[in-house]
Write a protein that holds these residues in place. Sequence first.
Motif: not given
Length: 345
Positions: A125-127, A250-254, A270-272
Amino acid sequence: MEKSQVGTTLTHHALVSQRAHAKRTGEQPAGDFSELLNQIAVAGKIISAEVNMAGLADILGVAGRTNVQGEEVMKLDVFANNTLVEVLRRSGHVCIMASEEVDDPIDVPAPHYPGKYAIAFDPLDGSSNIDVNVNIGTIFSIHRRRDPYGTRGKADDLLRPGSELAAAGYIIYGSSTMLVYSTGHGVHGFTLDPSIGEFLLSHEDITIPEKCGTYSVNEGNSSKWTPATQKFVEHVKAPDAGALSGMKSRYIGSLVADFHRNLLKGGIFLYPADAETGEGKLRLLYEAAPLAFIAKHAGGYASTGHDAILDIEPDGLHQRVPLIIGNRDAVELYERRVGDEKSGS
Ligand code: P6P
């Protein structure tokens, strides 16, 4: 009592927790689960070595294909998927698998023995963060097969609510490689000691801290959010709007990295839902449900905004859901805001 000079290995921890489970249920401890967890750890070590080598080897760059999500497939995704499929197929403990990288269920054909577990995983995940050296991870969920004496597994063994999971966890590849898992009796973290090739207990009984000091969301999507989500994020950002406000962003996107930070430090991710499609981006079976299981057993909670993630009956291997996960009181506040919007208050 003198401190042991030998750390607690993942295998030992799983065996002890399986014996405790057997005592509670009267079952005979067969050691199947601890062997299965050990095989997941073997796959994790192989993937970790490759991820750490990626910057040096010619493994970066796109593999030139797209997966079921329509995303470009990075070579490490393919490597991670193939490693998990091969290691789990020959483990003798798995009867059917689902992977983010594969459209259909992955069977366990002869001569492999179809074991009693059904596993869904996101191999890496997060590749999209691979070639910028940001933490990425493997997420897995484990169901006991429905028919204990069946031969081959079926998709039906996987399409069950997260509340029926036997176990779930993730492996995060970063400054160190950690495996975090739960069988429903606490959440435990193990850090890989590469000098001996063992995952050693480093975070026993992880609980999400009381204080929810961080919110984690891609604010670039705010125009696609429902008014309830927009209001909730404004609230948690506001410097002095009472309880659950004044949070850091804080958001890394992974997902694994964002979730892991919130699990250890407290926070809400949250990924709404997209207001137009009503859909989320993240996948129920191998992203939302396993992390919701972990969050629950660490004292947290996960919701779509309307329903608890663990209650959702999957209608397909790659079903998307909105995911709001982390500190229980923050997630419940989000649910109330969504509820208020529905009732027009
Ligand atoms: P966005 C990574 O591609 C991923 O699936 C998750 O790991 C992460 O939480 C999310 O997508 C990030 O999505 O739209 O913010 O880039």
